[in-house]
Design an enzyme around this catalytic site. Structure first.
Site, PDB file in Angstrom:
ATOM      1  N   TYR A 271     -22.361 -21.411 -33.021  1.00 54.65           N
ATOM      2  CA  TYR A 271     -22.961 -22.697 -33.375  1.00 54.65           C
ATOM      3  C   TYR A 271     -22.938 -22.962 -34.872  1.00 54.65           C
ATOM      4  O   TYR A 271     -22.552 -24.039 -35.326  1.00 54.65           O
ATOM      5  CB  TYR A 271     -24.412 -22.740 -32.892  1.00 54.65           C
ATOM      6  CG  TYR A 271     -24.567 -22.883 -31.415  1.00 54.65           C
ATOM      7  CD1 TYR A 271     -25.035 -24.064 -30.862  1.00 54.65           C
ATOM      8  CD2 TYR A 271     -24.252 -21.847 -30.552  1.00 54.65           C
ATOM      9  CE1 TYR A 271     -25.186 -24.206 -29.496  1.00 54.65           C
ATOM     10  CE2 TYR A 271     -24.387 -21.972 -29.193  1.00 54.65           C
ATOM     11  CZ  TYR A 271     -24.857 -23.158 -28.665  1.00 54.65           C
ATOM     12  OH  TYR A 271     -24.991 -23.302 -27.310  1.00 54.65           O
ATOM     13  N   GLU A 275     -20.622 -25.983 -36.509  1.00 51.54           N
ATOM     14  CA  GLU A 275     -21.254 -27.131 -37.155  1.00 51.54           C
ATOM     15  C   GLU A 275     -20.823 -27.249 -38.613  1.00 51.54           C
ATOM     16  O   GLU A 275     -20.547 -28.349 -39.101  1.00 51.54           O
ATOM     17  CB  GLU A 275     -22.776 -27.030 -37.036  1.00 51.54           C
ATOM     18  CG  GLU A 275     -23.277 -27.247 -35.621  1.00 51.54           C
ATOM     19  CD  GLU A 275     -24.789 -27.318 -35.495  1.00 51.54           C
ATOM     20  OE1 GLU A 275     -25.263 -27.650 -34.402  1.00 51.54           O
ATOM     21  OE2 GLU A 275     -25.491 -27.040 -36.500  1.00 51.54           O
ATOM     22  N   HIS A 546     -27.242 -49.152 -16.255  1.00 53.48           N
ATOM     23  CA  HIS A 546     -25.817 -49.394 -16.472  1.00 53.48           C
ATOM     24  C   HIS A 546     -25.641 -50.496 -17.510  1.00 53.48           C
ATOM     25  O   HIS A 546     -26.356 -51.504 -17.467  1.00 53.48           O
ATOM     26  CB  HIS A 546     -25.149 -49.826 -15.156  1.00 53.48           C
ATOM     27  CG  HIS A 546     -23.722 -50.223 -15.330  1.00 53.48           C
ATOM     28  ND1 HIS A 546     -22.714 -49.291 -15.491  1.00 53.48           N
ATOM     29  CD2 HIS A 546     -23.134 -51.450 -15.397  1.00 53.48           C
ATOM     30  CE1 HIS A 546     -21.560 -49.920 -15.628  1.00 53.48           C
ATOM     31  NE2 HIS A 546     -21.784 -51.234 -15.572  1.00 53.48           N
TER      32      HIS A 546
END
Length: 576
Positions: A271, A275, A546
């Site tokens: 990670y 990043e 939606h």
């Protein structure tokens, strides 16, 4: 704010000390977050489930389980910081004011416990000051830079943008200002509720007794009915690496963004490394990964990792060396560059020597547990971690529970994520308030805030197949693509997939992995479903607005094929 929870790693390469990028480690990638084996026991599980697993390898588990403590009711005021139990200065004292300690303190006050928190550095710990928070500020900048620099992407919207640039100090100030703001928010939230914030180094001096004070100064001894250790972690630096804070740095230094090197090596592709590669390449750096294992991103689901490499690594100014250790890293000095010596991870034969402008050591985190006075309660750490059971109760060198002493967060190593620490702290407070509680770590999500993002919860496909083989059931795999999602296409961000791993026989969700736009936000529907024991045949009827990205997860659950469509609770949760 009630609690400051970040989904990133306290620095991430879960981000744990068991996944050492370019450093020597005997642990498998499948142990990225979770450690300790498990055996079943009956207990109350989040008020919903009855079966869980202990998390201690010790052969003394059986007698431990017989020592389940039934706490008496706390007689404290529900308004503000309550009155302590008779004979104690406080109901609860927390050593460490990071995200875990903060979450525990706020929940304790809500429960009417008179609470104090001890902090020897600054409120917020690693996450707020040197991890999750400032890194998200830098990543916000890198995301905008990528979009502005992508001429084809901008033209697809009908937009014309002049060449994008940045002010390095302005970017660094944005990260520092955000950390300061969140740190002040955490401090004010505790003060407003009456939590006593005690400044100094906290040390356990005996059962239910703690001292605190500045090193070399006056120390004060206080008593508490219960004590939580929440001291977090620090960057892990392998042997042979010389950190000067300028050209050879850890994530602590990198977040200050004092320079943007032309060529930087990142040791570790978890990670933290991913990043920072996103940040540095967006700002113009060339990046080289050094990874000890045979593949990049070893802690991720393999299928997600391959797609992420195709999108996050291959098109960018990034190259990599896998299957190698960085045995020696020398900072730049006297006009000479940073020198990195690599050896083959298996044969230990010399492999290569790199000469670069800078090196970032992103090999995980190590627990910060020295000087806590653990010897005063007969506790010995295991690889630096404080041993605990499934309720975060500290275990001594004889395998016995230490009464009224708990450890949460990175210091216990169960799951080295800021929001996991906070959840563990809240779980402990429930227990000391008289309500038994066990946290299901397999329901805790994780995320990597690259562009696009990666998120996950539960088991990877290899882990699920191993579990299925041992326990005699089949697994099913369902996938959906962001390319079929209206909102993603409207944003011209159709790159990405969501993957569901489940049991076709009963609809249990074993794991969900997402790579795509806002994956870190989308994962929570799946993590909450796992936490609550919701099965696919129930959640597939949930309604989603939606057009939204949430429909990616909606379609994922709808596409799963469950043989038995009868709703019922999941029988076997796991507490790690």
């Amino acid at each position: 704010m009630h609690s400051a929870i970040s989904l990133s790693l306290s620095s991430s390469s879960p981000i744990t000390v068991r996944s050492f990028g370019g450093a020597t480690s005997n642990s498998s990638a499948s142990d990225l977050f979770l450690r300790n084996t498990s055996t079943p026991t009956q207990l109350r599980f989040c008020g919903l489930r009855r079966e869980a697993f202990t998390g201690c390898k010790s052969s003394s588990n059986a007698p431990l389980l017989k020592q389940l403590r039934h706490n008496t009711t706390i007689s404290a005021s529900l308004n503000g910081n309550g009155t302590p139990s008779k004979g104690f200065d406080y109901d609860l004292v927390i050593i460490g004011a990071g995200v875990g300690g903060h979450g525990a303190a706020l929940h304790a006050v809500e429960k009417g416990l008179k609470t104090a928190i001890i902090e020897g550095d600054v409120v917020g710990g690693t996450c707020v000051n040197r991890g999750c928070v400032p890194s998200k500020a830098l990543l916000a900048v890198s995301g905008r830079m990528r979009e502005l620099q992508n001429e084809h992407h901008m033209k697809s919207f009908g937009l014309q943008v002049a060449a994008a640039g940045y002010d390095r100090q302005g970017v660094a100030d944005h990260a520092e200002n955000l950390a300061t703001k969140i740190r002040n928010n955490l401090t004010n939230s505790m003060k407003s509720l009456g939590v006593d914030i005690l400044t100094g180094v906290g040390t356990v001096v005996g059962p239910q007794k703690v001292k605190y004070g500045k090193v070399g100064g006056t120390e004060t001894v206080i008593t508490a009915k219960d004590i939580i250790i929440a001291t977090g972690s620090v960057p892990f630096v392998p042997k042979g690496v010389e950190v000067d804070g300028k050209t050879v740095i850890t994530s602590d230094h990198a977040l200050k963004l004092e320079t943007v090197p032309e060529w930087i090596v990142i040791v570790g592709s978890g990670y933290i490394g991913l990043e920072f590669s996103d940040v540095y390449t967006a700002l113009g750096s060339e990046v080289t990964f050094v990874e000890a294992l045979d593949q990049l991103m070893p802690g991720f689901d393999p299928e997600i990792g391959k797609l992420a490499q195709r999108v996050l690594i291959n098109p960018r100014k990034i190259d990599y060396h896998t299957g190698v250790f960085a045995t020696k890293i020398t900072p730049a000095k006297d006009g000479k560059p940073v020198i990195i010596e690599l050896i083959d991870a298996k044969t230990k034969e010399p492999k290569d020597t790199l000469e670069v402008d800078a090196a970032l050591i992103a090999t995980g985190r190590a627990p910060f547990t020295q000087g806590l006075g653990l010897e005063n309660v007969n506790v010995e750490t295991q690889r630096g971690f404080i041993p605990v059971d499934e309720r975060m109760r500290v275990i001594d060198s004889k395998g016995e529970l230490v009464p009224h002493l708990y450890c949460i967060g990175d210091a216990n190593g169960k799951m080295m994520l800021a929001h996991a620490a906070s959840a563990q702290g809240i779980s402990v407070v429930e227990q000391v308030s008289g309500k038994d509680h066990v946290l299901n770590h397999l329901s805790i999500p994780a995320a990597c805030f690259t562009h696009p993002e990666i998120s996950m919860v539960g088991l990877t496909e290899p882990q699920a197949r191993e579990k299925a083989e041992k326990e005699g059931f089949e697994i099913g795999i369902a996938k959906t693509s962001f390319k079929a999602n209206t909102k993603a296409l409207a944003e011209n961000e159709g790159e990405g997939i969501a993957k569901l791993i489940y049991r076709p026989d009963n609809g249990e969700i074993l794991g969900v992995h997402i790579f795509g736009m806002h994956a870190a936000d989308l994962i929570h529907e799946a993590s909450n479903a796992i936490a609550l024991g919701t099965r696919i045949q129930d959640i597939k009827y949930a309604v989603h607005a939606h057009p939204t990205l949430s429909e990616v997860i909606d379609e994922l659950f709808k596409s799963a094929k469950v043989k038995n469509d009868v709703s019922s609770a999941v029988a076997e949760p796991v507490a790690v």
